[in-house]
Motif scaffolding. Structure first.
Motif, PDB file in Angstrom:
ATOM      1  N   ILE A   1       0.822  -1.210   0.000  1.00  0.00           N
ATOM      2  CA  ILE A   1       0.000   0.000   0.000  1.00  0.00           C
ATOM      3  C   ILE A   1       0.854   1.257   0.000  1.00  0.00           C
ATOM      4  CG2 ILE A   1      -2.148  -0.889   0.974  1.00  0.00           C
ATOM      5  CD1 ILE A   1      -1.095  -0.276   3.684  1.00  0.00           C
ATOM      6  N   ILE A   2       2.092   1.093   0.377  1.00  0.00           N
ATOM      7  CA  ILE A   2       2.986   2.250   0.297  1.00  0.00           C
ATOM      8  C   ILE A   2       4.387   1.762  -0.062  1.00  0.00           C
ATOM      9  CG2 ILE A   2       3.522   2.267   2.784  1.00  0.00           C
ATOM     10  CD1 ILE A   2       3.372   5.411   2.439  1.00  0.00           C
ATOM     11  N   THR A   3       5.018   2.487  -0.958  1.00  0.00           N
ATOM     12  CA  THR A   3       6.306   2.044  -1.505  1.00  0.00           C
ATOM     13  C   THR A   3       7.233   3.235  -1.683  1.00  0.00           C
ATOM     14  OG1 THR A   3       5.326   0.178  -2.676  1.00  0.00           O
ATOM     15  CG2 THR A   3       7.420   0.980  -3.521  1.00  0.00           C
ATOM     16  N   TYR A   4       8.485   3.002  -1.347  1.00  0.00           N
ATOM     17  CA  TYR A   4       9.528   3.979  -1.668  1.00  0.00           C
ATOM     18  C   TYR A   4      10.268   3.425  -2.878  1.00  0.00           C
ATOM     19  CZ  TYR A   4      13.728   6.804  -1.333  1.00  0.00           C
ATOM     20  OH  TYR A   4      14.759   7.656  -1.625  1.00  0.00           O
ATOM     21  N   ALA A   5      10.275   4.196  -3.962  1.00  0.00           N
ATOM     22  CA  ALA A   5      10.840   3.672  -5.215  1.00  0.00           C
ATOM     23  C   ALA A   5      11.853   4.645  -5.790  1.00  0.00           C
ATOM     24  CB  ALA A   5       9.721   3.441  -6.224  1.00  0.00           C
ATOM     25  N   SER A   6      12.951   4.109  -6.275  1.00  0.00           N
ATOM     26  CA  SER A   6      13.927   4.961  -6.967  1.00  0.00           C
ATOM     27  C   SER A   6      14.140   4.439  -8.379  1.00  0.00           C
ATOM     28  CB  SER A   6      15.254   4.993  -6.215  1.00  0.00           C
ATOM     29  OG  SER A   6      15.964   3.799  -6.406  1.00  0.00           O
ATOM     30  N   ARG A   7      14.346   5.378  -9.296  1.00  0.00           N
ATOM     31  CA  ARG A   7      14.616   5.056 -10.698  1.00  0.00           C
ATOM     32  C   ARG A   7      15.711   6.004 -11.173  1.00  0.00           C
ATOM     33  NH1 ARG A   7      13.207   1.732 -14.450  1.00  0.00           N
ATOM     34  NH2 ARG A   7      11.914   2.992 -15.826  1.00  0.00           N
ATOM     35  N   PRO A   8      16.437   5.637 -12.210  1.00  0.00           N
ATOM     36  CA  PRO A   8      17.417   6.581 -12.764  1.00  0.00           C
ATOM     37  C   PRO A   8      16.733   7.854 -13.247  1.00  0.00           C
ATOM     38  CG  PRO A   8      17.737   4.387 -13.675  1.00  0.00           C
ATOM     39  CD  PRO A   8      16.452   4.355 -12.920  1.00  0.00           C
ATOM     40  N   ILE A   9      17.500   8.932 -13.341  1.00  0.00           N
ATOM     41  CA  ILE A   9      16.897  10.191 -13.795  1.00  0.00           C
ATOM     42  C   ILE A   9      16.419  10.055 -15.241  1.00  0.00           C
ATOM     43  CG2 ILE A   9      18.173  11.620 -12.171  1.00  0.00           C
ATOM     44  CD1 ILE A   9      19.978  12.473 -14.453  1.00  0.00           C
ATOM     45  N   PHE A  10      15.659  11.028 -15.663  1.00  0.00           N
ATOM     46  CA  PHE A  10      14.823  10.949 -16.858  1.00  0.00           C
ATOM     47  C   PHE A  10      15.519  10.391 -18.102  1.00  0.00           C
ATOM     48  CE2 PHE A  10      12.501  13.240 -20.343  1.00  0.00           C
ATOM     49  CZ  PHE A  10      11.334  12.513 -20.224  1.00  0.00           C
TER      50      PHE A  10
END
Lengths: 349, 270
Positions: free
Chosen positions: B179-188
């Motif tokens: 129900i809640i997530t901390y997510a990281s992705r590379p920049i655009f």
């Protein structure tokens, strides 16, 4: 009966838990317009030089979208997309479809080459007793001046290799004929780039003190001016402390010095003992990134900007401190005008 | 948006947790603790629009290590799973390697009402951590995409013990939807992370910084672990697991993943 009910329930859960392929789109059979729109949109959002080059990408869409729609086969579609990408005027922009590679190489084709390796090899390298090919570096001593020719930044260079070549150039006993060199020429003409890390390895070997040479800006959003905060690029000496090279250095360049070679020239210009000589570099100041189209064709384009420590955008090339051209008369006589000018420049200091 | 989501999560858990406390305390129960090791194969489907709009799919292998503890009141399972896959696009012919590490801690509460039932349903919660590296073999400057996730999920365990040929078996499913997530992705338009800018070498923590707290609407994940457990006479056990996960993260470069793993695990009683 109950057992069957429970097991059926578990089975249903299991089956439903495998249905992600309903949500993950199956491999598409894209129309010409889907392929065109994907390319146009991705470049529109991620290409880094629209403002610097004052490119009207919307106009490109208006012009080429109907042509893409009307394309009757993949060759016509490829040519339409290639024509659209051509207006970016960027050597880092290519569309690759197996049948062809689209390119805009006007950054060197529109200018004189100012280089002939045949002349260098036959009249300067081979006649020299000191000529060695150390890894990717052709090197020798010409008239008491060290000479290194580096053909491609794709070929790896190590600090220890540079230490060895400089040891050779600086120690009298190694070079019985010409003794310690008076200076050094690094020739990156016709070097079309490669790995940026090799540019740092060489520049760091000649750095005297920690120096900021550039800021990199990464595209981080879809607007034309969406960039990260600057990433500072710093050079500092790395190598054998006993073999620091403080004598004059001349970097030879031409319009075919591109991408990593362009960045190398820019970085070297911040060293106090370096002179850039020859023609302006071809440019290529953005790191290219790759992507794919829905039909499987691959393409790449610039997604960063490099502004040197003097505030200049190196996408448009690096100007020489001393402009010299290879004359037809010298070429016919087997003389490299630019190399001769570099030797004179070093010996006159 | 994030504050509202966090408040909702806290409120939800504050209402659920008291019901977990109504567990049986009367029946004596022999606690069971196992150390889990397993190996198996995996299969992945991925469309990472930061890399390509094409579907990449391919097989690989994996291993799992874990710990399982069952008491009269609760069941807790923690697992760390490593997977390697070689997805290929059938359209472009391009390949990538994916390396995936996933850690899951699940805690389930045994409800008194479930005691006498054959099919037991245990509510619980799970903490999920996930780190993925996708290395595209045909790309250069943007070949490596790394991402991380940390999720909090309500979770459910369906447990069905049964006997067959006088042997004790158990089948069931663990399932979670965060129900809640901390997510990281590379920049655009890069493989860089905002946090790693101005560093030649990114540190481990750079992969964790600069992410966003997200929930339904932008992020959906449903994971399930179906199993068939066979109890051995020496109190150890063998478990056949089928892991499945679907994830859809509508970030600046959307990514959709479906993953499958089949593992054969040994349960060593501690």
């Amino acid at each position: 009966m109950k057992k069957i009910f429970y097991l059926s329930g578990l089975l249903v859960l299991l089956i439903f838990s495998n249905c992600e392929r309903l949500a993950i789109k199956e491999e598409p059979q894209p129309s010409n317009l889907e392929t065109f729109d994907h390319l146009w949109n991705t470049v529109n959002e991620k290409y880094s030089f629209f403002i610097d080059k004052n490119i009207d990408w919307e106009a490109a869409r208006r012009e080429f979208r109907p042509k893409a729609q009307a394309a009757r086969n993949s060759i016509e579609l490829f040519n339409t997309l290639a024509d659209m990408l051509f207006i970016l005027e960027d050597g880092h922009v290519n569309l690759s479809a197996g049948i062809d590679l689209s390119r805009n190489w006007q950054w060197y084709l529109d200018y004189p080459s100012n280089f002939d390796f045949d002349i260098i090899e036959r009249n300067y390298l081979v006649p020299s007793e000191d000529y060695q090919i150390s890894g990717p570096l052709h090197n020798t001593i010409i008239d008491s001046v060290g000479y290194i020719y580096y053909e491609s930044f794709s070929s790896s260079v190590s600090t220890s290799l540079l230490d060895y070549i400089l040891f050779k150039f600086l120690e009298k006993r190694i070079n019985s004929l010409e003794g310690p060199v008076e200076g050094l020429i690094i020739d990156i003409r016709n070097n079309g780039g490669g790995s940026i890390s090799n540019a740092f390895t060489i520049t760091n070997r000649f750095a005297t003190e920690r120096t900021k040479v550039a800021d990199w800006y990464y595209k981080n959003g879809p607007a034309y001016d969406d960039f990260t905060e600057p990433e500072e690029k710093i050079i500092e000496f790395k190598g054998d402390e006993d073999l620091k090279f403080n004598k004059p250095i001349v970097v030879l360049m031409n319009r075919s010095s591109y991408s990593s070679a362009n960045f190398f020239a820019s970085m070297m210009s911040f060293l106090p003992n370096v002179t850039l000589m020859g023609d302006r570099t071809g440019g290529g100041g953005g790191l290219p990134i790759n992507n794919e189209l829905p039909n499987g064709w691959r393409y790449r384009f610039s997604s960063t900007r490099t502004i040197d420590a003097n505030g200049k955008n190196i996408e448009f090339g690096v100007a020489p401190d001393i402009a010299v051209s290879l004359t037809d008369e010298d070429k016919a006589a087997g003389v490299d005008t630019i190399l001769e000018a570099a030797i004179s420049h070093i010996k006159n200091q | 948006m994030n504050k509202i989501t966090i408040s909702l999560v806290c409120a939800l858990f504050s209402t659920i947790l008291p019901s977990f406390a109504q567990v049986s305390e009367s029946t004596p129960y022999e606690n069971k603790t196992y150390f889990i090791t397993g190996v198996g194969g995996s299969y992945v489907n991925v469309i990472d629009e930061g890399i390509s709009p094409l579907l990449y799919k391919g097989v690989g292998g994996g291993a799992v290590l874990g710990h399982y503890r069952e008491t009269g009141k609760s069941i807790a399972q923690s697992t760390a799973r490593f997977d390697f896959n070689n997805p290929i696009s059938s359209i472009s012919g391009a390949e990538m390697y994916t390396y995936r590490v996933e850690g899951v801690y699940q805690h389930y509460f045994k409800l008194p009402a479930q005691e006498d039932r054959k099919l037991k349903i245990h509510p619980g919660a799970a903490l999920l951590g996930r780190w993925v590296l996708r290395d595209h073999l045909n790309f250069t400057n943007n070949s490596q995409h790394i991402e991380t996730r940390f999720s909090l999920a309500p979770s459910v365990l369906l447990q069905l013990p049964f006997s067959l040929f006088s042997r004790k078996f158990e089948t069931g499913i663990f399932s979670q939807i965060p129900i809640i997530t901390y997510a990281s992705r590379p920049i655009f338009a890069s493989t860089k992370f905002s946090a790693s800018l101005n560093k030649d070498e990114a540190s481990f923590f750079d992969y964790l910084k600069g992410g966003q707290v997200t929930s339904f609407g932008n992020y959906f994940r449903w994971s399930a672990q179906s199993y068939l457990l066979f109890h051995l006479k020496n109190n150890n056990a063998i478990r056949f697991d089928y892991f499945w996960m679907y994830e859809d993260y509508n970030s600046i470069n959307p990514i959709t993943t479906g993953e499958h793993s089949i593992m054969l695990s040994t349960f060593f009683k501690l």
